[in-house]
Design a protein around this motif. Structure first.
Motif, PDB file in Angstrom:
ATOM      1  N   ASP A 296       0.895  -1.248  -0.046  1.00 50.17           N
ATOM      2  CA  ASP A 296      -0.036   0.024   0.096  1.00 50.17           C
ATOM      3  C   ASP A 296       0.756   1.198   0.128  1.00 50.17           C
ATOM      4  OD1 ASP A 296      -2.404  -1.447   0.187  1.00 50.17           O
ATOM      5  OD2 ASP A 296      -2.220  -1.621   2.284  1.00 50.17           O
ATOM      6  N   ILE A 297       1.877   1.275   0.679  1.00 54.39           N
ATOM      7  CA  ILE A 297       2.860   2.307   0.694  1.00 54.39           C
ATOM      8  C   ILE A 297       4.126   2.035   0.100  1.00 54.39           C
ATOM      9  CG2 ILE A 297       3.873   4.197   2.063  1.00 54.39           C
ATOM     10  CD1 ILE A 297       1.690   3.401   4.321  1.00 54.39           C
ATOM     11  N   GLU A 298       4.731   2.870  -0.805  1.00 51.25           N
ATOM     12  CA  GLU A 298       6.388   2.719  -1.298  1.00 51.25           C
ATOM     13  C   GLU A 298       7.021   3.708  -0.565  1.00 51.25           C
ATOM     14  OE1 GLU A 298       9.589   1.328  -3.855  1.00 51.25           O
ATOM     15  OE2 GLU A 298       7.357   0.318  -3.097  1.00 51.25           O
ATOM     16  N   ALA A 299       7.932   3.443   0.013  1.00 48.89           N
ATOM     17  CA  ALA A 299       8.949   4.292   0.548  1.00 48.89           C
ATOM     18  C   ALA A 299      10.085   4.471  -0.433  1.00 48.89           C
ATOM     19  CB  ALA A 299       9.520   3.960   1.899  1.00 48.89           C
ATOM     20  N   GLU A 300      10.216   5.549  -1.347  1.00 47.83           N
ATOM     21  CA  GLU A 300      11.058   5.531  -2.602  1.00 47.83           C
ATOM     22  C   GLU A 300      12.393   6.202  -2.083  1.00 47.83           C
ATOM     23  OE1 GLU A 300      12.401   4.207  -5.296  1.00 47.83           O
ATOM     24  OE2 GLU A 300      10.207   4.561  -5.917  1.00 47.83           O
ATOM     25  N   ALA A 301      13.526   5.037  -2.095  1.00 52.77           N
ATOM     26  CA  ALA A 301      14.687   5.341  -1.688  1.00 52.77           C
ATOM     27  C   ALA A 301      15.643   6.031  -3.209  1.00 52.77           C
ATOM     28  CB  ALA A 301      15.479   4.174  -1.426  1.00 52.77           C
ATOM     29  N   SER A 302      15.111   5.829  -4.304  1.00 48.83           N
ATOM     30  CA  SER A 302      15.903   6.302  -5.533  1.00 48.83           C
ATOM     31  C   SER A 302      15.028   7.471  -6.111  1.00 48.83           C
ATOM     32  CB  SER A 302      15.617   4.983  -6.651  1.00 48.83           C
ATOM     33  OG  SER A 302      15.903   5.530  -7.974  1.00 48.83           O
ATOM     34  N   ALA A 303      15.865   8.650  -6.167  1.00 47.93           N
ATOM     35  CA  ALA A 303      15.434   9.853  -6.924  1.00 47.93           C
ATOM     36  C   ALA A 303      15.113   9.756  -8.340  1.00 47.93           C
ATOM     37  CB  ALA A 303      16.461  10.739  -6.394  1.00 47.93           C
ATOM     38  N   ARG A 304      15.951   9.061  -8.949  1.00 45.65           N
ATOM     39  CA  ARG A 304      15.645   8.494 -10.179  1.00 45.65           C
ATOM     40  C   ARG A 304      14.239   8.114 -10.546  1.00 45.65           C
ATOM     41  NH1 ARG A 304      16.067   4.430 -13.406  1.00 45.65           N
ATOM     42  NH2 ARG A 304      16.849   3.103 -11.665  1.00 45.65           N
ATOM     43  N   ARG A 305      13.957   6.870  -9.828  1.00 45.41           N
ATOM     44  CA  ARG A 305      12.775   6.261  -9.926  1.00 45.41           C
ATOM     45  C   ARG A 305      11.493   7.252  -9.499  1.00 45.41           C
ATOM     46  NH1 ARG A 305      11.758   0.075  -8.298  1.00 45.41           N
ATOM     47  NH2 ARG A 305      11.055   1.099  -6.566  1.00 45.41           N
ATOM     48  N   PRO A 587      17.003  15.468   2.388  1.00 46.26           N
ATOM     49  CA  PRO A 587      16.332  16.009   3.453  1.00 46.26           C
ATOM     50  C   PRO A 587      14.913  15.611   3.475  1.00 46.26           C
ATOM     51  CG  PRO A 587      16.668  17.536   1.968  1.00 46.26           C
ATOM     52  CD  PRO A 587      17.427  16.470   1.386  1.00 46.26           C
ATOM     53  N   ASN A 588      14.438  14.999   2.459  1.00 45.02           N
ATOM     54  CA  ASN A 588      12.995  14.583   2.327  1.00 45.02           C
ATOM     55  C   ASN A 588      12.614  13.189   2.277  1.00 45.02           C
ATOM     56  OD1 ASN A 588      12.313  17.513   2.544  1.00 45.02           O
ATOM     57  ND2 ASN A 588      11.604  17.679   0.160  1.00 45.02           N
ATOM     58  N   ILE A 589      11.443  12.696   2.832  1.00 48.91           N
ATOM     59  CA  ILE A 589      11.036  11.474   2.563  1.00 48.91           C
ATOM     60  C   ILE A 589       9.993  11.361   1.646  1.00 48.91           C
ATOM     61  CG2 ILE A 589       9.829   9.422   3.989  1.00 48.91           C
ATOM     62  CD1 ILE A 589      10.661  10.589   6.609  1.00 48.91           C
ATOM     63  N   PHE A 590      10.402  10.572   0.564  1.00 51.23           N
ATOM     64  CA  PHE A 590       9.452  10.346  -0.581  1.00 51.23           C
ATOM     65  C   PHE A 590       8.510   8.968  -0.275  1.00 51.23           C
ATOM     66  CE2 PHE A 590      12.743  11.990  -3.686  1.00 51.23           C
ATOM     67  CZ  PHE A 590      12.605  13.199  -3.215  1.00 51.23           C
ATOM     68  N   LEU A 591       7.377   9.215  -0.383  1.00 50.36           N
ATOM     69  CA  LEU A 591       6.238   8.132  -0.147  1.00 50.36           C
ATOM     70  C   LEU A 591       5.249   8.303  -1.138  1.00 50.36           C
ATOM     71  CD1 LEU A 591       5.321   8.354   3.687  1.00 50.36           C
ATOM     72  CD2 LEU A 591       7.053   6.911   2.696  1.00 50.36           C
ATOM     73  N   ALA A 592       5.022   7.221  -1.725  1.00 49.22           N
ATOM     74  CA  ALA A 592       3.715   7.066  -2.767  1.00 49.22           C
ATOM     75  C   ALA A 592       2.916   6.005  -2.112  1.00 49.22           C
ATOM     76  CB  ALA A 592       4.305   6.334  -4.028  1.00 49.22           C
TER      77      ALA A 592
END
Length: 632
Positions: A296-305, A587-592
């Protein structure tokens, strides 16, 4: 949500990685010595004062229900996370309680270096910080209804110090735990003046003595020193509902959880079920997220993705949402960690040479859309990071060890190589070759070769993440230009954990989280005693008497200014010894996430996001289920 990210966000732990580590400086004078204290703080009084009812960002009326689906990588073969053997299942934590167990107190989600009551409702300590006493909440009980007792606390302390390398070093100076009443446990120290120790005892996870010392359904006595796949008894907000070894684990919310109305839990732990599905392949995990029902939640580690691949149908339809959460918590040192237990990495010049071969700028520009920031400190993002030349109290500290430190530490500002132009690439690689030469290595027949032994410089980078090639392969390619042969080996997470715990690697990529108040945990990162202790976080194998001395100065800091000066000194010594090739932070957390959640209008600025404060919106979930018939 990936299990690894969840552990980082909610366990440091920090966080068991950010929350549960590094907390040292003077406890503020909120009460007279040896008087009961409720919420504890190391930097300043909690913004909630002494009457903490709930976090101000949560929805206290958040509805309960639904399932949070997550993907975990690798596999699992144990429900005992506090020993070196085995791979613990998602939901457990090697430090802290995970979602099954609870600690004496809980590290705050929205303030650094603050803890609030949980199993313990108060604590007190004397003026000289020679001990601390924790008082248990009389309501505290295990899932079987048995009260949590001082015997449980004392037994847990002894078991964890004996079997968990992390807890052993965290509580090195705690000599014993003694019951002084039915509700009070006194922890005694072998030193005075360690201002951190009274507080971090609150991080102690409490285990059920009566369960672990009992027998299983077959009449076999349980063994807390061994892995197990028997569902353990807990005290936390969730209990184990079902599992398929190595492939799936499901947790269910405890409806009559004794601590549901305690401040740290109000408005949180809202999902009725937490389901983790194990997927080995990173691409398969991503595809599972895009189709729904598995993650349900993707914590995205890749800035490219983050910038390029969010174009699948559910996202385009608005059913998957991308959101950035800004976190004020300290960013982490991430880098290539060289294992000094290997002779090839024991020369500082060699380690510096390898640092010159890492091209962050090109990678950030071509792969990460400029979203990453180069890491240039072990204490990124706050007043603890060293900068410029040492001066003031920091210089006074470093001068005590001047004859044991690189001379340039006192005369040059620490700067990492920069790859801005084709010319700078040539300059940096030429510098790397010069440093290798100073260490006794020369290029011969295209290979970096030891002048005495004739052996080529060859090493392996060990990783468990599919997709890590994007960061590692450019480094390998640059090393090839100077005759160094490096290779990448990706193995499954269980093998990786075992090899890292046993220090069986040349180089790994890892993250070393810090907080605003470092303390006793620094021994586990850098201390000589931790270098040979399997399962420690001294991944580099550092045995440096100056580092040991500076860690002690941090632990025994008398006030904030003293702590900052000592931490600056440690940071500078670590940097100039080139134990790690620093990579980058963000500095930011990327969540989808799939649009099935209710989310409080406000999220904690310290951590950035607290998933446990979210809840399932049944109407949204029902609409998604009708539209995407997959997964569940």
């Amino acid at each position: 949500m990936r299990a690894g990210w969840k552990a980082t966000l909610h366990g440091n732990g920090f966080i068991a990685a950010l929350l549960a580590i590094g907390v040292a400086t003077a406890l503020p004078t909120l009460a007279h010595a040896d008087e009961w204290r409720v919420s504890s703080s190391l930097d300043a009084e909690s913004k909630y004062g002494t009457d903490f009812k709930r976090y101000d960002y949560v929805n206290p009326d958040a509805p309960k229900g639904g399932t949070l689906n997550s993907v975990a990588s690798g596999s699992f073969d144990s429900f005992n996370p506090y020993i070196v053997q085995g791979s613990p299942a998602a939901g457990f934590a090697s430090f802290g309680g995970g979602i099954l167990y609870e600690t004496l107190m809980e590290q705050s989600r929205d303030e650094p270096s603050v803890s609030h009551p949980l199993i313990a409702d108060a604590f007190k300590y004397p003026d000289d910080f020679s001990s601390v006493t924790y008082r248990l909440d009389p309501r505290a009980k295990w899932h079987d209804g048995t009260p949590i007792t001082t015997d449980d606390v004392i037994w847990s302390f002894n078991v964890l110090k004996t079997n968990s390398p992390m807890y052993n070093r965290y509580y090195t100076n705690v000599t014993e735990a003694v019951a002084i009443s039915d509700r009070e446990v006194e922890f005694r120290f072998d030193q005075k003046g360690n201002r951190e120790l009274p507080k971090i005892i609150g991080d102690l996870v409490v285990l059920p003595k009566h369960w672990w010392e009992g027998t299983d359904k077959n009449g076999k006595k349980r063994d807390v020193t061994r892995p197990t796949l028997e569902a353990p008894l807990g005290s936390g907000p969730y209990k184990l509902e079902s599992f398929r070894p190595g492939s799936e684990i499901i947790w269910s919310r405890v409806p009559d959880h004794w601590a549901a109305d305690i401040g740290v839990n109000v408005g949180r732990n809202n999902f009725d079920r937490r389901r983790y599905v194990y997927i080995q392949d990173e691409s398969a995990a991503w595809q599972a997220f895009t189709k729904g029902g598995i993650e349900d939640i993707e914590a995205e580690a890749s800035a490219r993705r983050w910038m390029t691949v969010y174009n699948f149908p559910a996202f385009n339809a608005g059913d998957v949402i991308k959101r950035e959460f800004k976190a004020t918590a300290y960013q982490n040192m991430q880098g290539f960690i060289m294992n000094l237990r290997r002779p090839m990495f024991q020369d500082r010049k060699v380690r510096e040479a390898l640092t010159y071969a890492f091209d962050f700028e090109t990678m950030n520009r071509t792969q990460s859309f400029g979203l990453n920031v180069r890491t240039d400190s072990y204490f990124v993002g706050g007043d603890l990071a060293s900068s410029g030349l040492p001066q003031g109290a920091e210089l006074e500290i470093l001068n005590e060890y001047k004859d044991q430190l690189p001379p340039e530490l006192f005369t040059q500002e620490f700067k990492l190589p920069v790859y801005e132009t084709p010319q700078s690439e040539r300059q940096n690689l030429r510098k790397a070759i010069e440093l290798f030469a100073e260490a006794g290595w020369k290029i011969k027949d295209g290979k970096m070769t030891n002048e005495k032994t004739g052996a080529p410089f060859v090493f392996e980078i060990l990783d468990s993440r599919q997709g890590s090639e994007s960061t590692i392969n450019p480094f390998i390619a640059n090393l090839r230009k100077i005759g160094v042969t490096a290779s990448l080996r990706v193995i499954d997470s269980s093998q990786y954990i075992n090899r890292v715990n046993g220090f069986d690697y040349d180089v790994i990529t890892s993250v070393l989280p810090q907080s605003s108040s470092p303390g006793n945990e620094q021994r586990d990162y850098w201390g000589s005693q931790a270098a040979d202790a399997q399962g420690s976080r001294n991944y580099s194998g550092i045995k440096n008497p100056v580092v040991d001395a500076l860690v002690d100065r941090i632990i025994f800091a008398t006030d904030r200014d003293d702590l900052v000066a000592a931490t600056h000194a440690l940071d500078r010594v670590l940097l100039w010894n080139y134990y790690i090739v620093p990579q980058f932070s963000r500095p930011n957390i990327f969540l989808a996430y799939w649009n099935k959640f209710g989310i409080p209008d406000k999220q904690p600025e310290y951590l950035g996001a607290d998933i446990d404060s979210w809840w399932i919106d049944p109407e949204k979930e029902k609409a998604l289920a009708a539209k995407y018939k997959s997964g569940n």
